[in-house]
Design a protein around this motif. Structure first.
Motif, PDB file in Angstrom:
ATOM      1  N   ALA A 246       0.821  -1.215   0.000  1.00 64.05           N
ATOM      2  CA  ALA A 246       0.000   0.000   0.000  1.00 64.05           C
ATOM      3  C   ALA A 246       0.852   1.261   0.000  1.00 64.05           C
ATOM      4  O   ALA A 246       0.377   2.334  -0.377  1.00 64.05           O
ATOM      5  CB  ALA A 246      -0.921   0.008   1.214  1.00 64.05           C
ATOM      6  N   PHE A 247       2.096   1.136   0.419  1.00 58.64           N
ATOM      7  CA  PHE A 247       2.974   2.302   0.544  1.00 58.64           C
ATOM      8  C   PHE A 247       3.645   2.578  -0.787  1.00 58.64           C
ATOM      9  O   PHE A 247       4.277   1.706  -1.374  1.00 58.64           O
ATOM     10  CB  PHE A 247       4.012   2.066   1.628  1.00 58.64           C
ATOM     11  N   ASP A 248       3.525   3.793  -1.258  1.00 58.73           N
ATOM     12  CA  ASP A 248       4.105   4.188  -2.537  1.00 58.73           C
ATOM     13  C   ASP A 248       5.320   5.074  -2.285  1.00 58.73           C
ATOM     14  O   ASP A 248       5.176   6.248  -1.923  1.00 58.73           O
ATOM     15  CB  ASP A 248       3.074   4.934  -3.377  1.00 58.73           C
ATOM     16  N   PRO A 249       6.531   4.555  -2.459  1.00 60.50           N
ATOM     17  CA  PRO A 249       7.730   5.346  -2.171  1.00 60.50           C
ATOM     18  C   PRO A 249       7.892   6.557  -3.069  1.00 60.50           C
ATOM     19  O   PRO A 249       8.707   7.437  -2.776  1.00 60.50           O
ATOM     20  CB  PRO A 249       8.868   4.330  -2.390  1.00 60.50           C
ATOM     21  N   ALA A 250       7.134   6.607  -4.158  1.00 68.39           N
ATOM     22  CA  ALA A 250       7.239   7.755  -5.062  1.00 68.39           C
ATOM     23  C   ALA A 250       6.482   8.966  -4.524  1.00 68.39           C
ATOM     24  O   ALA A 250       6.644  10.080  -5.034  1.00 68.39           O
ATOM     25  CB  ALA A 250       6.708   7.395  -6.442  1.00 68.39           C
ATOM     26  N   GLN A 251       5.662   8.746  -3.502  1.00 68.94           N
ATOM     27  CA  GLN A 251       4.869   9.824  -2.926  1.00 68.94           C
ATOM     28  C   GLN A 251       5.469  10.272  -1.602  1.00 68.94           C
ATOM     29  O   GLN A 251       6.189   9.516  -0.942  1.00 68.94           O
ATOM     30  CB  GLN A 251       3.432   9.347  -2.700  1.00 68.94           C
ATOM     31  N   PRO A 252       5.198  11.496  -1.168  1.00 67.17           N
ATOM     32  CA  PRO A 252       5.685  11.977   0.125  1.00 67.17           C
ATOM     33  C   PRO A 252       5.197  11.075   1.254  1.00 67.17           C
ATOM     34  O   PRO A 252       4.057  10.605   1.231  1.00 67.17           O
ATOM     35  CB  PRO A 252       5.084  13.381   0.243  1.00 67.17           C
ATOM     36  N   TRP A 253       6.050  10.847   2.246  1.00 64.33           N
ATOM     37  CA  TRP A 253       5.707   9.921   3.317  1.00 64.33           C
ATOM     38  C   TRP A 253       4.433  10.328   4.052  1.00 64.33           C
ATOM     39  O   TRP A 253       3.617   9.485   4.406  1.00 64.33           O
ATOM     40  CB  TRP A 253       6.873   9.811   4.310  1.00 64.33           C
ATOM     41  N   HIS A 254       4.266  11.626   4.278  1.00 66.33           N
ATOM     42  CA  HIS A 254       3.122  12.085   5.068  1.00 66.33           C
ATOM     43  C   HIS A 254       1.800  11.846   4.355  1.00 66.33           C
ATOM     44  O   HIS A 254       0.751  11.736   4.989  1.00 66.33           O
ATOM     45  CB  HIS A 254       3.277  13.573   5.418  1.00 66.33           C
TER      46      HIS A 254
END
Length: 210
Positions: free
Chosen positions: A86-94
């Motif tokens: 579910a976590f997309d490293p291309a997007q900001p963490w917050h």
């Protein structure tokens, strides 16, 4: 978390009976405890659900508690995989925190009976159970720390740098929220924990950056 009935959660390499039997035993344990609870589950129940012999059980596990720990660790890895996907490293963490936490709670809520066993019964196994819980929590904390720190400065938005200690603090806080929901028989409402858990992660990450 319907790891026992709806999907091959513990897939075994094809053509390797030993690995296949191990996977079936974990699935058998999952089905048995979902039906009877851990305390009332016997090794006979596990091997019956797994469709293997008692001898096969003892080829992989010494005790029922050892099998539970193996199930706990395998199920926890699946939960972590759900979060990772579910976590997309291309997007900001917050911007990703809420999405990842939602995936985690959605996974846990799939099987309330097994969730209760894995979160509560593991605490009653003494030091071996505590050690397993610590290993699992460490893996989750490590993922959270890496996911947040990998976006440190790479995107516009809040910058954070989460220490390992604070990452473990986040995991402990989320676990307590889940345990409270189990105690209050609100497992079906785990989705309501997403906002406070999200705020916790963001607040701790922001504070760690100072």
């Amino acid at each position: 978390m319907s790891i026992a009935t709806e999907k091959p959660a513990f897939a075994a390499p094809s053509g390797e009976p030993a690995h296949e039997h191990y996977a079936r035993l974990l699935e058998g344990m999952a089905r048995a405890v979902a039906t009877k609870g851990y305390a009332d589950t016997t090794i006979a129940d596990i091997v019956r659900e797994a469709a293997v012999s008692r001898r096969t059980f003892y080829e992989h596990f010494t005790t029922k508690s050892e099998c539970l720990i193996a199930l706990y660790e395998a199920a926890s890895k699946l939960a972590l995989r759900a979060v990772s996907e579910a976590f997309d490293p291309a997007q900001p963490w917050h911007a990703q925190v809420e999405r990842a936490i939602t995936a985690y709670f959605d996974y846990l809520a799939q099987d309330p009976a097994l969730l209760r066993t894995l979160f509560v019964e593991i605490l009653g196994l003494g030091m071996p159970g505590l050690a397993a819980r610590r290993r699992v929590n460490g893996e989750i904390a490590g993922f959270i720390q890496a996911a947040i720190n990998s976006g440190d400065g790479a995107h516009s938005g809040p910058v954070a740098h989460l220490t390992s200690e604070m990452a473990m603090t986040v995991v402990g806080g989320i676990n307590e929220l889940v345990l409270q929901a189990i105690e209050q028989d609100r497992v079906g409402e785990l989705g309501q924990l997403v906002p406070p858990a999200t705020r916790l992660v963001r607040a701790v990450a922001a504070e760690s950056a100072r």
